[in-house]
Every structure is written in structure tokens, then in C-alpha cells.
Design a protein around this motif. Structure first.
Motif, short mmCIF file in Angstrom:
data_model
loop_
_atom_site.label_atom_id
_atom_site.label_comp_id
_atom_site.label_asym_id
_atom_site.label_seq_id
_atom_site.Cartn_x
_atom_site.Cartn_y
_atom_site.Cartn_z
N PRO A 60 0.77 -1.23 -0.15
CA PRO A 60 -0.12 -0.03 0.02
C PRO A 60 0.80 1.29 -0.04
O PRO A 60 1.75 1.18 0.73
N ALA A 61 0.57 2.03 -0.68
CA ALA A 61 1.25 3.45 -0.92
C ALA A 61 0.88 4.37 0.62
O ALA A 61 -0.05 4.61 0.55
N GLY A 62 2.06 4.44 1.11
CA GLY A 62 1.98 5.46 2.37
C GLY A 62 2.11 7.02 2.14
O GLY A 62 1.97 7.63 2.95
N ILE A 63 2.38 7.27 0.86
CA ILE A 63 2.56 8.49 0.48
C ILE A 63 2.27 8.38 -1.20
O ILE A 63 2.54 7.45 -1.85
N ALA A 64 2.25 9.87 -1.75
CA ALA A 64 2.11 9.74 -2.99
C ALA A 64 3.64 9.27 -3.69
O ALA A 64 4.65 9.85 -3.34
N VAL A 65 3.65 8.44 -4.69
CA VAL A 65 5.11 7.65 -5.19
C VAL A 65 5.13 8.03 -6.77
O VAL A 65 4.08 7.28 -7.38
N PRO A 66 5.97 8.70 -7.34
CA PRO A 66 5.91 8.89 -8.57
C PRO A 66 6.60 7.43 -9.36
O PRO A 66 7.28 6.65 -8.64
N PHE A 67 6.24 7.15 -10.61
CA PHE A 67 6.67 5.91 -11.11
C PHE A 67 8.26 6.20 -11.25
O PHE A 67 8.95 7.22 -11.38
N ILE A 75 -3.01 3.26 -13.46
CA ILE A 75 -2.98 4.53 -12.73
C ILE A 75 -3.05 5.77 -13.58
O ILE A 75 -2.09 6.00 -14.55
N VAL A 76 -3.69 6.67 -13.62
CA VAL A 76 -3.82 7.95 -14.18
C VAL A 76 -2.95 9.01 -13.83
O VAL A 76 -2.77 9.02 -12.53
N GLY A 77 -1.92 9.48 -14.43
CA GLY A 77 -0.94 10.35 -14.05
C GLY A 77 0.50 10.03 -13.94
O GLY A 77 0.61 9.07 -14.69
N GLU A 78 1.15 10.39 -13.03
CA GLU A 78 2.68 10.36 -12.97
C GLU A 78 3.23 9.49 -11.97
O GLU A 78 4.12 9.18 -11.75
N GLY A 79 2.13 8.80 -11.31
CA GLY A 79 2.57 7.98 -10.22
C GLY A 79 1.22 7.45 -9.28
O GLY A 79 0.22 7.77 -9.62
N ALA A 126 -1.06 7.22 -5.94
CA ALA A 126 -1.46 8.25 -4.73
C ALA A 126 -1.64 7.53 -3.40
O ALA A 126 -1.55 6.26 -3.53
N LEU A 127 -1.83 8.29 -2.55
CA LEU A 127 -1.68 7.47 -1.20
C LEU A 127 -2.77 6.38 -1.22
O LEU A 127 -4.02 6.69 -1.60
N TYR A 128 -2.44 5.46 -0.55
CA TYR A 128 -3.37 4.21 -0.27
C TYR A 128 -3.50 3.32 -1.62
O TYR A 128 -4.15 2.16 -1.59
N ASP A 129 -2.87 3.71 -2.90
CA ASP A 129 -2.98 2.93 -4.05
C ASP A 129 -2.36 1.69 -3.63
O ASP A 129 -1.36 1.58 -2.87
N CYS A 130 -2.64 0.71 -4.58
CA CYS A 130 -1.60 -0.50 -4.43
C CYS A 130 -0.37 -0.48 -5.44
O CYS A 130 -0.55 -0.36 -6.69
N LEU A 131 0.40 -0.31 -4.68
CA LEU A 131 1.97 0.11 -5.42
C LEU A 131 2.58 -1.30 -6.02
O LEU A 131 2.71 -2.12 -4.96
N SER A 132 2.88 -1.23 -7.34
CA SER A 132 3.55 -2.55 -7.60
C SER A 132 5.43 -2.11 -7.34
O SER A 132 5.65 -1.07 -8.20
N VAL A 133 5.86 -2.93 -6.83
CA VAL A 133 7.38 -2.66 -6.74
C VAL A 133 8.19 -3.82 -7.43
O VAL A 133 8.04 -4.72 -6.61
N MET A 134 9.08 -3.48 -8.23
CA MET A 134 9.85 -4.41 -8.66
C MET A 134 11.16 -4.87 -7.58
O MET A 134 11.73 -3.79 -7.36
N THR A 135 11.26 -6.06 -6.92
CA THR A 135 12.09 -6.25 -5.96
C THR A 135 13.06 -7.26 -6.69
O THR A 135 14.34 -7.40 -5.92
N ARG A 136 12.90 -7.85 -7.67
CA ARG A 136 13.99 -8.75 -8.38
C ARG A 136 13.76 -8.45 -9.94
O ARG A 136 12.81 -8.71 -10.33
N GLY A 137 14.77 -8.18 -10.61
CA GLY A 137 14.85 -8.03 -11.88
C GLY A 137 15.38 -6.53 -12.34
O GLY A 137 15.89 -6.00 -11.50
N LEU A 138 15.00 -6.57 -13.85
CA LEU A 138 15.60 -4.85 -14.15
C LEU A 138 14.43 -4.14 -14.32
O LEU A 138 13.33 -4.32 -15.09
N ALA A 139 14.77 -2.65 -13.99
CA ALA A 139 13.73 -1.70 -14.10
C ALA A 139 14.39 -0.42 -14.24
O ALA A 139 15.51 -0.28 -14.09
N TRP A 140 13.85 0.66 -15.01
CA TRP A 140 14.24 1.73 -15.22
C TRP A 140 13.93 2.56 -14.20
O TRP A 140 12.71 2.89 -13.76
N VAL A 141 14.94 3.21 -13.48
CA VAL A 141 14.84 4.11 -12.27
C VAL A 141 15.14 5.58 -12.64
O VAL A 141 15.89 5.74 -13.43
N GLU A 142 14.19 6.39 -12.00
CA GLU A 142 14.37 7.71 -12.38
C GLU A 142 15.85 8.06 -11.73
O GLU A 142 16.11 8.03 -10.66
#
Length: 160
Positions: free
Chosen positions: A26-33, A76-80, A82-98
Motif C-alpha cells: 500500500p502506498a503510504g505517500i504519493a509515489v512517482p513511477f 493509474i492515471v497520472g505520473e504515479g 496516490a496515497l493508499y494505491d496498491c503500489l507495484s514494486v520491482m524487487t527482483r529483475g531489471l527496471a528503469w529508475v529515475e
């Protein structure tokens, strides 16, 4: 309206279709992609059960463990997220990080990130087991991204 060529990628995009692991928090704060997110089991929200602590940007909580990269979601509409959204987090593998800037982040070194969850070339916090796998790419939007492998089998002692 349309560009003649697509961007190579965008923040929060998977780098390839190889084996990976994506966990939900769960997103504890707004988190950009494309940002690094952290958790601390002692910090909960009304929307998070005790066995699934919420994910935050690093500046939001202390004594936190880095978990991975907030992946882009077409639901998700927008750049990331929102609070309480179900956040998908890459914990193993390759991703593009800002990345924080267009400065050179050396490939095959451990990922370092700042308080906003962006990759940085020096300083910041070391993400154990996360390895930068290429050069920083500048997008047409003015953002910077870098490919990162999470839970890398590359031994930390072998990193130059």
C-alpha cells in the motif's frame, strides 16, 4: 502531436521480459513511477495490515529498508501512485529508475539513491543488491532514467 520515434523507455518500466518479482505494497505517500521505495514494519497506515507495511519515498520515514522500484502501471492515471494505491514494486529483475540528473552513474556499481528515491552517482544511500546496468538516458520530457537490476546475483565485492 506525435514524435517520429518512441522513447527508449520511461521511469518505472521493466527493462526486459526476463525473470522478475513484483510485490505489492500500500502506498503510504504519493509515489512517482520509477522511484526507489522503502518500508519500515513499525510504520503503518489505516490502509495497511500489519503483515504488509506501506511503502514510502525515502525522505518520508526513518530506519527504512529499500524494497525496489515503483513500477509504471496502466491502471493509474497520472505520473504515479496516490496515497493508499496498491503500489507495484520491482524487487527482483531489471527496471528503469529515475535518476536525479544527467550525470554519469557508472554501470556495474551498486545503486545509490537520494531522499526523493532517485538514482545518484555518489552520496545518498547504497541499495545492497541493486546494480546499475547501463548509462543514464535523457528523455524528451527532461527526465533521466537508468537501468537497474534488483536482487542482483553480482557479488558486492566484485563490483568495481
Amino acid at each position: 502531436m506525435y514524435e517520429t520515434q518512441q522513447e527508449i523507455a520511461f521511469a518505472g518500466m521493466k527493462v526486459d521480459s526476463g525473470d522478475d518479482r513484483v510485490e505489492s505494497f500500500p502506498a503510504g505517500i504519493a509515489v512517482p513511477f520509477g522511484r526507489i521505495v522503502v518500508t519500515n514494519p513499525a510504520v503503518t497506515t489505516a490502509a495497511s495490515p500489519l503483515d504488509n507495511p506501506p511503502a514510502f519515498l525515502p525522505a518520508a520515514i526513518s530506519n527504512a529498508k529499500p524494497r525496489g522500484c515503483a513500477l509504471h502501471s496502466h491502471t493509474i492515471v497520472g505520473e504515479g501512485y496516490a496515497l493508499y494505491d496498491c503500489l507495484s514494486v520491482m524487487t527482483r529483475g531489471l527496471a528503469w529508475v529515475e535518476a536525479a540528473a544527467a550525470t554519469a552513474i557508472t554501470a556495474n556499481t551498486q545503486l545509490r539513491f537520494d531522499a526523493t528515491g532517485r538514482a545518484v552517482p555518489s552520496g545518498g544511500t547504497v541499495f545492497e543488491g541493486a546494480v546499475v546496468r547501463g548509462a543514464v538516458v535523457t528523455l524528451a520530457s527532461g527526465k533521466y532514467i537508468v537501468p537497474v537490476e534488483f536482487h542482483s546475483p553480482l557479488d558486492a565485492d566484485a563490483i568495481a
